[in-house]
Design a protein around this motif. Sequence first.
Motif, short mmCIF file in Angstrom:
data_model
loop_
_atom_site.label_atom_id
_atom_site.label_comp_id
_atom_site.label_asym_id
_atom_site.label_seq_id
_atom_site.Cartn_x
_atom_site.Cartn_y
_atom_site.Cartn_z
N SER A 1 14.54 9.37 -2.83
CA SER A 1 15.02 8.00 -2.65
C SER A 1 14.59 7.43 -1.30
O SER A 1 14.23 6.26 -1.20
CB SER A 1 16.54 7.95 -2.78
OG SER A 1 17.17 8.79 -1.81
N SER A 2 14.60 8.27 -0.26
CA SER A 2 14.16 7.81 1.06
C SER A 2 12.68 7.46 1.05
O SER A 2 12.26 6.46 1.65
CB SER A 2 14.43 8.91 2.11
OG SER A 2 13.92 8.53 3.37
N LEU A 3 11.89 8.24 0.34
CA LEU A 3 10.46 7.97 0.27
C LEU A 3 10.19 6.69 -0.52
O LEU A 3 9.26 5.95 -0.22
CB LEU A 3 9.73 9.15 -0.35
CG LEU A 3 8.21 9.16 -0.22
CD1 LEU A 3 7.78 9.10 1.24
CD2 LEU A 3 7.61 10.39 -0.89
N ARG B 1 18.47 19.19 -6.35
CA ARG B 1 17.70 18.12 -5.73
C ARG B 1 16.41 18.67 -5.13
O ARG B 1 16.30 19.87 -4.88
CB ARG B 1 18.52 17.42 -4.65
CG ARG B 1 19.77 16.73 -5.19
CD ARG B 1 20.64 16.21 -4.05
NE ARG B 1 21.84 15.57 -4.55
CZ ARG B 1 21.97 14.26 -4.72
NH1 ARG B 1 20.97 13.46 -4.41
NH2 ARG B 1 23.08 13.74 -5.19
N ALA B 2 15.48 17.78 -4.89
CA ALA B 2 14.20 18.19 -4.31
C ALA B 2 13.80 17.24 -3.20
O ALA B 2 14.18 16.07 -3.19
CB ALA B 2 13.12 18.22 -5.39
N HIS B 3 13.07 17.78 -2.24
CA HIS B 3 12.49 16.97 -1.18
C HIS B 3 10.98 16.88 -1.39
O HIS B 3 10.36 17.77 -1.97
CB HIS B 3 12.79 17.58 0.20
CG HIS B 3 14.23 17.56 0.58
ND1 HIS B 3 14.97 18.69 0.79
CD2 HIS B 3 15.09 16.52 0.75
CE1 HIS B 3 16.22 18.36 1.10
NE2 HIS B 3 16.30 17.05 1.07
N ILE B 4 10.41 15.79 -0.89
CA ILE B 4 8.97 15.58 -0.98
C ILE B 4 8.33 15.97 0.34
O ILE B 4 8.85 15.64 1.41
CB ILE B 4 8.63 14.12 -1.31
CG1 ILE B 4 9.38 13.67 -2.57
CG2 ILE B 4 7.13 13.94 -1.50
CD1 ILE B 4 9.03 14.44 -3.82
N ASP C 1 0.87 -1.18 0.00
CA ASP C 1 0.00 0.00 0.00
C ASP C 1 0.91 1.23 0.00
O ASP C 1 1.02 1.94 1.00
CB ASP C 1 -0.90 -0.02 1.23
CG ASP C 1 -2.00 1.03 1.16
OD1 ASP C 1 -2.05 1.76 0.16
OD2 ASP C 1 -2.81 1.11 2.11
N PRO C 2 1.58 1.48 -1.11
CA PRO C 2 2.60 2.54 -1.13
C PRO C 2 2.06 3.92 -0.79
O PRO C 2 2.76 4.72 -0.16
CB PRO C 2 3.15 2.48 -2.56
CG PRO C 2 2.11 1.76 -3.35
CD PRO C 2 1.47 0.80 -2.41
N ALA C 3 0.82 4.21 -1.19
CA ALA C 3 0.27 5.54 -0.89
C ALA C 3 0.21 5.78 0.61
O ALA C 3 0.66 6.83 1.11
CB ALA C 3 -1.12 5.67 -1.52
N TRP C 4 -0.30 4.82 1.35
CA TRP C 4 -0.43 4.98 2.80
C TRP C 4 0.94 4.96 3.48
O TRP C 4 1.21 5.74 4.39
CB TRP C 4 -1.33 3.89 3.36
CG TRP C 4 -1.61 3.99 4.83
CD1 TRP C 4 -1.34 3.07 5.79
CD2 TRP C 4 -2.24 5.09 5.52
NE1 TRP C 4 -1.75 3.51 7.02
CE2 TRP C 4 -2.31 4.75 6.88
CE3 TRP C 4 -2.72 6.33 5.10
CZ2 TRP C 4 -2.85 5.61 7.85
CZ3 TRP C 4 -3.27 7.19 6.05
CH2 TRP C 4 -3.33 6.83 7.41
N ASP C 5 1.83 4.07 3.04
CA ASP C 5 3.17 4.01 3.63
C ASP C 5 3.90 5.34 3.45
O ASP C 5 4.60 5.81 4.35
CB ASP C 5 3.98 2.87 3.01
CG ASP C 5 3.56 1.51 3.55
OD1 ASP C 5 3.26 1.42 4.75
OD2 ASP C 5 3.52 0.54 2.78
N MET C 6 3.76 5.95 2.28
CA MET C 6 4.43 7.23 2.04
C MET C 6 3.78 8.36 2.82
O MET C 6 4.46 9.26 3.33
CB MET C 6 4.46 7.53 0.54
CG MET C 6 5.40 6.62 -0.24
SD MET C 6 5.69 7.13 -1.96
CE MET C 6 4.12 6.69 -2.69
N LEU C 7 2.46 8.33 2.95
CA LEU C 7 1.78 9.34 3.77
C LEU C 7 2.26 9.26 5.22
O LEU C 7 2.53 10.29 5.86
CB LEU C 7 0.27 9.13 3.71
CG LEU C 7 -0.45 9.64 2.45
CD1 LEU C 7 -1.87 9.12 2.41
CD2 LEU C 7 -0.44 11.16 2.39
N LEU C 8 2.37 8.05 5.74
CA LEU C 8 2.85 7.88 7.11
C LEU C 8 4.27 8.40 7.28
O LEU C 8 4.57 9.12 8.24
CB LEU C 8 2.79 6.40 7.51
CG LEU C 8 1.41 5.80 7.78
CD1 LEU C 8 1.51 4.28 7.91
CD2 LEU C 8 0.80 6.40 9.04
N ASP C 9 5.14 8.05 6.36
CA ASP C 9 6.54 8.47 6.47
C ASP C 9 6.66 9.99 6.38
O ASP C 9 7.40 10.61 7.16
CB ASP C 9 7.37 7.81 5.37
CG ASP C 9 8.86 8.00 5.58
OD1 ASP C 9 9.41 7.41 6.53
OD2 ASP C 9 9.48 8.77 4.82
#
Length: 307
Positions: A242-244, A279-282, A220-228
């Motif tokens: 890359s971390s995300l 570079r960019a951050h999310i 569930d990548p959407a939820w995992d990324m939202l949590l992170d």
Amino acid sequence: MSETIAPALLAPATSCGVFIIATPDRLAALQQLVAASGARLLGAVTPGNAAARLADQISLDLLLFDASSLAAGEAADVAIALAGSMAGRDCRIVTLLDVASIDAVAGPMFDAGATLLCNPSPTELAAALAGALAPGGTRLHDAAREREAERLRLLNEEVARLAEVLSQLAADPANGVRDRSSGYRGEPLAEPDPDPRAVRSTIRARRLRDQHFAPELFADPAWDMLLDLYAARLEGRRVSVSSLCIAAAVPPTTALRWIGTMHDAGLFGREPDPTDKRRAHITLTDRAAAAMRGYFRAAERAGLVPA
């Protein structure tokens, strides 16, 4: 690219024009792939010669940029230059990269609307090329993208619902007691953020499942990324692309596609790295952060441990 490319994945003969940018050791294999697709090869140059050559190229349907053999700094410079030169042009872009070049390339290529493939197999690359070359009305059916679009639609609905609940909670306390007088009324107190440790505990609980079940069962990548991203926001940390991708717990190409989709949906934002503008951050948008805040507070009030 020694794997045999499945002919069924290649586009039929087409008049589309393709331009390749790659290091000398990669050019021959990519030229062979374009030839097998039936597309017209308009040019194949090394990254150092790309800008001047593209400036003279009037007609172009697809730009195939291979950044996987470039050092991060050079890859970033070329990606930024390509994003600028392709702005306003009706041209599809497919970008190949490796894990080491994700942070350098992803930001400008996202802005250019490129399809990003991280360490793709020849078959994956052939499928992406076929999809990019297919005419608009006859694009190949992408079941994975369709499933992701449906999941994103449901996620958007949930975000909107949580944001509405949060708004109501802020305006009307849970006990229903409020000052109904016609006099001065101060601004309602905003719902407080949860302890970041609670968010991290949720992430650890999700990863604990991977020790007992196949990870793809719960992808569930959407939820995992939202949590992170929410945990990082609470901790005052920045999150690289890359971390995300690692936090998403799916293959990098899938994670990159989801990052682009979540950005287009208004849930993710991007901000430049203050120490390296290439570079960019999310980041989470305020709307997404408000929904995450409402979710964790609702779970806390219900005595639930989010999973």
